[in-house]
Design an enzyme around this catalytic site. Structure first.
Site, PDB file in Angstrom:
ATOM      1  N   TYR A 185      82.710  25.418  76.736  1.00  0.00           N
ATOM      2  CA  TYR A 185      81.789  26.479  77.145  1.00  0.00           C
ATOM      3  C   TYR A 185      80.329  26.027  77.002  1.00  0.00           C
ATOM      4  O   TYR A 185      79.499  26.281  77.870  1.00  0.00           O
ATOM      5  CB  TYR A 185      82.031  27.755  76.336  1.00  0.00           C
ATOM      6  CG  TYR A 185      81.407  29.001  76.936  1.00  0.00           C
ATOM      7  CD1 TYR A 185      80.165  29.451  76.504  1.00  0.00           C
ATOM      8  CD2 TYR A 185      82.059  29.718  77.929  1.00  0.00           C
ATOM      9  CE1 TYR A 185      79.587  30.592  77.052  1.00  0.00           C
ATOM     10  CE2 TYR A 185      81.489  30.854  78.491  1.00  0.00           C
ATOM     11  CZ  TYR A 185      80.254  31.279  78.047  1.00  0.00           C
ATOM     12  OH  TYR A 185      79.682  32.402  78.614  1.00  0.00           O
ATOM     13  N   HIS A 234      72.392  32.108  72.715  1.00  0.00           N
ATOM     14  CA  HIS A 234      73.668  32.723  72.345  1.00  0.00           C
ATOM     15  C   HIS A 234      74.483  31.714  71.552  1.00  0.00           C
ATOM     16  O   HIS A 234      74.835  30.656  72.061  1.00  0.00           O
ATOM     17  CB  HIS A 234      74.439  33.171  73.593  1.00  0.00           C
ATOM     18  CG  HIS A 234      73.932  34.450  74.174  1.00  0.00           C
ATOM     19  ND1 HIS A 234      74.761  35.376  74.753  1.00  0.00           N
ATOM     20  CD2 HIS A 234      72.685  34.976  74.226  1.00  0.00           C
ATOM     21  CE1 HIS A 234      74.041  36.424  75.152  1.00  0.00           C
ATOM     22  NE2 HIS A 234      72.768  36.188  74.853  1.00  0.00           N
ATOM     23  N   PRO A 294      83.658  31.779  88.531  1.00  0.00           N
ATOM     24  CA  PRO A 294      82.604  31.929  87.521  1.00  0.00           C
ATOM     25  C   PRO A 294      83.122  32.231  86.099  1.00  0.00           C
ATOM     26  O   PRO A 294      82.338  32.360  85.176  1.00  0.00           O
ATOM     27  CB  PRO A 294      81.748  33.084  88.036  1.00  0.00           C
ATOM     28  CG  PRO A 294      82.374  33.580  89.267  1.00  0.00           C
ATOM     29  CD  PRO A 294      83.593  32.811  89.556  1.00  0.00           C
ATOM     30  N   TYR A 325      84.229  38.620  77.540  1.00  0.00           N
ATOM     31  CA  TYR A 325      85.195  38.381  78.625  1.00  0.00           C
ATOM     32  C   TYR A 325      86.425  39.219  78.282  1.00  0.00           C
ATOM     33  O   TYR A 325      86.982  39.071  77.198  1.00  0.00           O
ATOM     34  CB  TYR A 325      85.579  36.909  78.699  1.00  0.00           C
ATOM     35  CG  TYR A 325      84.474  35.981  79.158  1.00  0.00           C
ATOM     36  CD1 TYR A 325      83.457  35.584  78.296  1.00  0.00           C
ATOM     37  CD2 TYR A 325      84.442  35.499  80.463  1.00  0.00           C
ATOM     38  CE1 TYR A 325      82.441  34.736  78.720  1.00  0.00           C
ATOM     39  CE2 TYR A 325      83.430  34.643  80.893  1.00  0.00           C
ATOM     40  CZ  TYR A 325      82.430  34.273  80.014  1.00  0.00           C
ATOM     41  OH  TYR A 325      81.421  33.437  80.436  1.00  0.00           O
ATOM     42  N   LYS A 361      80.348  27.851  84.804  1.00  0.00           N
ATOM     43  CA  LYS A 361      80.145  26.417  85.063  1.00  0.00           C
ATOM     44  C   LYS A 361      79.443  26.106  86.380  1.00  0.00           C
ATOM     45  O   LYS A 361      78.926  25.002  86.548  1.00  0.00           O
ATOM     46  CB  LYS A 361      81.505  25.697  85.065  1.00  0.00           C
ATOM     47  CG  LYS A 361      82.129  25.581  83.684  1.00  0.00           C
ATOM     48  CD  LYS A 361      81.275  24.806  82.730  1.00  0.00           C
ATOM     49  CE  LYS A 361      81.608  25.117  81.282  1.00  0.00           C
ATOM     50  NZ  LYS A 361      80.430  25.103  80.426  1.00  0.00           N
TER      51      LYS A 361
HETATM   52  P1  FAS Z   1      73.031  27.235  96.321  1.00  0.00           P
HETATM   53  O1  FAS Z   1      74.099  27.760  97.227  1.00  0.00           O
HETATM   54  O2  FAS Z   1      72.502  28.094  95.236  1.00  0.00           O
HETATM   55  O3  FAS Z   1      71.761  26.798  97.193  1.00  0.00           O
HETATM   56  C1  FAS Z   1      71.939  26.133  98.421  1.00  0.00           C
HETATM   57  C2  FAS Z   1      70.699  26.399  99.269  1.00  0.00           C
HETATM   58  O4  FAS Z   1      70.818  25.656 100.487  1.00  0.00           O
HETATM   59  C3  FAS Z   1      70.578  27.872  99.662  1.00  0.00           C
HETATM   60  O5  FAS Z   1      69.283  28.345  99.366  1.00  0.00           O
HETATM   61  C4  FAS Z   1      70.853  27.867 101.168  1.00  0.00           C
HETATM   62  O6  FAS Z   1      70.096  28.834 101.854  1.00  0.00           O
HETATM   63  C5  FAS Z   1      70.423  26.470 101.561  1.00  0.00           C
HETATM   64  N1  FAS Z   1      71.087  25.982 102.776  1.00  0.00           N
HETATM   65  C6  FAS Z   1      72.368  26.139 103.143  1.00  0.00           C
HETATM   66  N2  FAS Z   1      72.602  25.549 104.336  1.00  0.00           N
HETATM   67  C7  FAS Z   1      71.423  24.993 104.730  1.00  0.00           C
HETATM   68  C8  FAS Z   1      71.005  24.256 105.868  1.00  0.00           C
HETATM   69  N3  FAS Z   1      71.866  23.960 106.839  1.00  0.00           N
HETATM   70  N4  FAS Z   1      69.711  23.879 105.946  1.00  0.00           N
HETATM   71  C9  FAS Z   1      68.843  24.156 104.944  1.00  0.00           C
HETATM   72  N5  FAS Z   1      69.169  24.857 103.827  1.00  0.00           N
HETATM   73  C10 FAS Z   1      70.453  25.266 103.739  1.00  0.00           C
HETATM   74  N6  FAS Z   1      77.740  30.311  88.825  1.00  0.00           N
HETATM   75  C11 FAS Z   1      77.800  30.629  87.511  1.00  0.00           C
HETATM   76  O7  FAS Z   1      77.696  29.731  86.660  1.00  0.00           O
HETATM   77  N7  FAS Z   1      77.983  31.939  87.125  1.00  0.00           N
HETATM   78  C12 FAS Z   1      78.071  32.967  88.054  1.00  0.00           C
HETATM   79  O8  FAS Z   1      78.227  34.127  87.690  1.00  0.00           O
HETATM   80  C13 FAS Z   1      77.996  32.679  89.414  1.00  0.00           C
HETATM   81  N8  FAS Z   1      78.069  33.673  90.362  1.00  0.00           N
HETATM   82  C14 FAS Z   1      78.005  33.335  91.701  1.00  0.00           C
HETATM   83  C15 FAS Z   1      78.086  34.318  92.719  1.00  0.00           C
HETATM   84  C16 FAS Z   1      78.027  33.959  94.080  1.00  0.00           C
HETATM   85  C17 FAS Z   1      78.099  35.026  95.158  1.00  0.00           C
HETATM   86  C18 FAS Z   1      77.926  32.609  94.451  1.00  0.00           C
HETATM   87  C19 FAS Z   1      77.904  32.199  95.910  1.00  0.00           C
HETATM   88  C20 FAS Z   1      77.851  31.631  93.458  1.00  0.00           C
HETATM   89  C21 FAS Z   1      77.878  31.985  92.077  1.00  0.00           C
HETATM   90  N9  FAS Z   1      77.788  31.032  91.068  1.00  0.00           N
HETATM   91  C22 FAS Z   1      77.838  31.322  89.756  1.00  0.00           C
HETATM   92  C23 FAS Z   1      77.622  29.672  91.401  1.00  0.00           C
HETATM   93  C24 FAS Z   1      76.167  29.490  91.754  1.00  0.00           C
HETATM   94  O9  FAS Z   1      75.374  29.861  90.654  1.00  0.00           O
HETATM   95  C25 FAS Z   1      76.022  28.061  92.153  1.00  0.00           C
HETATM   96  O10 FAS Z   1      76.684  27.183  91.259  1.00  0.00           O
HETATM   97  C26 FAS Z   1      74.588  27.659  92.273  1.00  0.00           C
HETATM   98  O11 FAS Z   1      73.939  28.565  93.139  1.00  0.00           O
HETATM   99  C27 FAS Z   1      74.584  26.242  92.810  1.00  0.00           C
HETATM  100  O12 FAS Z   1      73.315  25.955  93.194  1.00  0.00           O
HETATM  101  P2  FAS Z   1      73.065  25.019  94.490  1.00  0.00           P
HETATM  102  O13 FAS Z   1      73.970  23.844  94.403  1.00  0.00           O
HETATM  103  O14 FAS Z   1      71.599  24.841  94.541  1.00  0.00           O
HETATM  104  O15 FAS Z   1      73.591  25.867  95.733  1.00  0.00           O
HETATM  105  C1  PHB Z   2      76.448  36.155  84.496  1.00  0.00           C
HETATM  106  O1  PHB Z   2      75.731  36.622  83.582  1.00  0.00           O
HETATM  107  O2  PHB Z   2      76.187  36.319  85.708  1.00  0.00           O
HETATM  108  C2  PHB Z   2      77.686  35.374  84.126  1.00  0.00           C
HETATM  109  C3  PHB Z   2      77.846  34.959  82.807  1.00  0.00           C
HETATM  110  C4  PHB Z   2      78.980  34.236  82.461  1.00  0.00           C
HETATM  111  C5  PHB Z   2      79.929  33.960  83.434  1.00  0.00           C
HETATM  112  C6  PHB Z   2      79.761  34.380  84.757  1.00  0.00           C
HETATM  113  C7  PHB Z   2      78.620  35.097  85.100  1.00  0.00           C
HETATM  114  O3  PHB Z   2      81.057  33.263  83.090  1.00  0.00           O
END
Ligand code: FAS
Ligand code: PHB
Length: 402
Positions: A394, A75, A296, A204, A300
């Site tokens: 971005y 993109h 989000p 957005y 980032k």
């Molecule tokens: P994660 O939370 O992905 O992974 C952590 C892992 O540790 C999980 O698999 C969990 O099961 C495990 N864990 C937890 N406790 C534990 C324990 N006690 N023992 C063993 N394992 C354990 N970011 C964006 O950039 N754009 C988005 O649109 C976006 N949407 C999101 C929506 C939601 C609902 C959430 C929660 C986050 C979102 N994020 C988004 C942010 C997300 O993408 C995170 O930045 C990303 O998952 C970070 O990855 P990790 O640091 O690996 O953490």
């Molecule tokens: C997504 O595609 O999930 C997405 C993309 C951009 C954002 C947040 C979520 O800023």
């Protein structure tokens, strides 16, 4: 008690843990991942979709980029619709060539899982009650239960990649950590559908009815978000309700082009800005969501996790290849510098593009805050220098060499 050992113990098999594990393996540094749930459960979480250049380069360095480079969409721009106008942010033109890749977090996680399994690296899924021990000593260790058996994992270092609700951050004594937090007065309702996206680029949208985002996973799979009140539940929103509200928030021509269909996933995520300082304690390093959370709006979250991984990967490679342990103490300082830039950008974009209702969180009434944000958009969306600031943030600031 089953006794096992490795050089680096990684808590969590999300994108942070898997990417770090793969990079360390490429450098011949042994690591074991302990994950609380099943791999399928991890893959079932639908989250991020935009990868910065730095993240993509790290995945390539990990040797896991084949599908991302084949199926990910480059993109070169992104759109912001506000105040009755549509503003194109020319990412490539304004940053001297930098772009982002649209490729779902689920896909990256799946590719990293497959690479880890192919390399025969140890991952304990459904590992329960992980506890971190003697993290300030010379030989930290992790205890956990797996398939009814007790385990002790001895290691040199522990990477806490276990997300916001994990055990790692809580292992740092409360009086040794400072937590910064801003909880937003709304959430994002996300919907995934096998329908052609409404636009080639992300849109957005700041509308009178609240924020919306039109994103995508491929030419046949769309990802949409709506700002919703904190007390809404997924059950409050039928697919039809979602589509009707989205149409009211999208620019008119995009709304007219919207192809609707059954949701294949629908979930609500609360929004918060959160940072834990420091991001290390003794031999424990906090990585990704274990240390920080962003709304989000700036895409980032996942990308800041990647830059943490990049910093820690550099440090541990120096430790094991050059016997250089002086750099270990620099992890938190280096990681936090870039984390705070991502936090600020995500907070700023959220302020500009959401409806804060009657919330008075800035020491001024909501109408005054809203007028400040009108002016913010007027400057940053209608001037070249303003759009350049957005574009640079971005696509992602450069990674710092430790
Ligand atoms: P994660 O939370 O992905 O992974 C952590 C892992 O540790 C999980 O698999 C969990 O099961 C495990 N864990 C937890 N406790 C534990 C324990 N006690 N023992 C063993 N394992 C354990 N970011 C964006 O950039 N754009 C988005 O649109 C976006 N949407 C999101 C929506 C939601 C609902 C959430 C929660 C986050 C979102 N994020 C988004 C942010 C997300 O993408 C995170 O930045 C990303 O998952 C970070 O990855 P990790 O640091 O690996 O953490
Ligand atoms: C997504 O595609 O999930 C997405 C993309 C951009 C954002 C947040 C979520 O800023």
């Amino acid at each position: 008690m089953n006794k096992i050992s490795t050089q680096v113990a990684i808590i969590g098999a999300g994108p942070s843990g898997l990417l770090l594990g793969q990079l360390l393996h490429k450098q011949g540094i042994s690591n074991v991942i302990i994950e609380r749930v099943t791999g399928d459960y991890v893959l079932g979480r639908i989250r991020a979709g935009i990868l910065e250049q730095g993240f993509a380069d790290l995945v390539r360095e990990a040797g896991v980029a084949e599908r991302m480079d084949a199926e990910g969409e480059i993109h070169e721009g992104v759109e912001i619709a506000a105040d009755g106008e549509r503003f194109h942010i020319d990412l490539k033109g304004l940053t001297g060539g930098d772009v982002v890749i649209c490729y779902g977090q689920t896909e990256i996680t799946s590719d990293l899982m497959a690479a880890r399994a192919a390399a025969g690296l140890e991952t304990y899924y459904e590992a329960e009650n992980a506890q971190l021990h003697e993290v300030t000593g010379d030989k930290p260790w992790v205890s956990f239960e797996h398939q009814g058996e007790q385990y002790r994992l001895d290691c040199d270092y522990i990477a806490g990649c276990d997300g916001f609700h994990g055990v790692s951050r809580q292992t740092i004594p409360a009086d040794k950590r400072t937590e910064h937090e801003r909880v937003y007065p709304f959430g994002w309702l996300g919907l995934l559908s096998d329908t052609p996206p409404v636009s080639e680029e992300l849109i957005y949208c700041k509308s009178e009815r609240g924020f919306a985002l039109a994103s995508r996973r491929s030419a046949t799979r769309s990802r949409y978000y709506l700002q919703v009140p904190l007390d809404d539940t997924v059950e409050d929103w039928s697919d039809e309700d979602f589509w009707q509200e989205l149409k009211k928030r999208l620019p008119a021509d995009a709304a007219d082009a919207l192809v609707t269909g059954p949701s294949i996933e629908k979930s609500i995520a609360p929004l918060r800005s959160f940072v834990c300082e420091p991001m290390q304690y003794g031999k424990l390093f906090l990585v990704g969501d274990a240390a920080h959370i962003v709304p989000p709006t700036g895409a980032k979250g996942l990308n800041l996790a990647a830059s943490d991984v990049a910093a820690l990967y550099q440090i541990l490679t120096r430790v094991y290849h050059d016997n250089d342990t002086d750099c270990v103490s620099r992890y938190s300082e280096v990681a936090l510098r870039r984390v705070w830039h991502g936090e600020r950008f995500s907070w700023w974009m959220s302020n500009m593009l959401h409806d804060f209702g009657d919330e008075v969180a800035t020491g001024m009434d909501s109408k005054t805050f809203s007028r400040f944000m009108d002016s913010e958009r007027d400057y940053y969306l209608k001037t070249e220098e303003g759009k350049t600031v957005i574009a640079r943030q971005y696509v992602g600031l450069p990674y710092e060499k430790v």
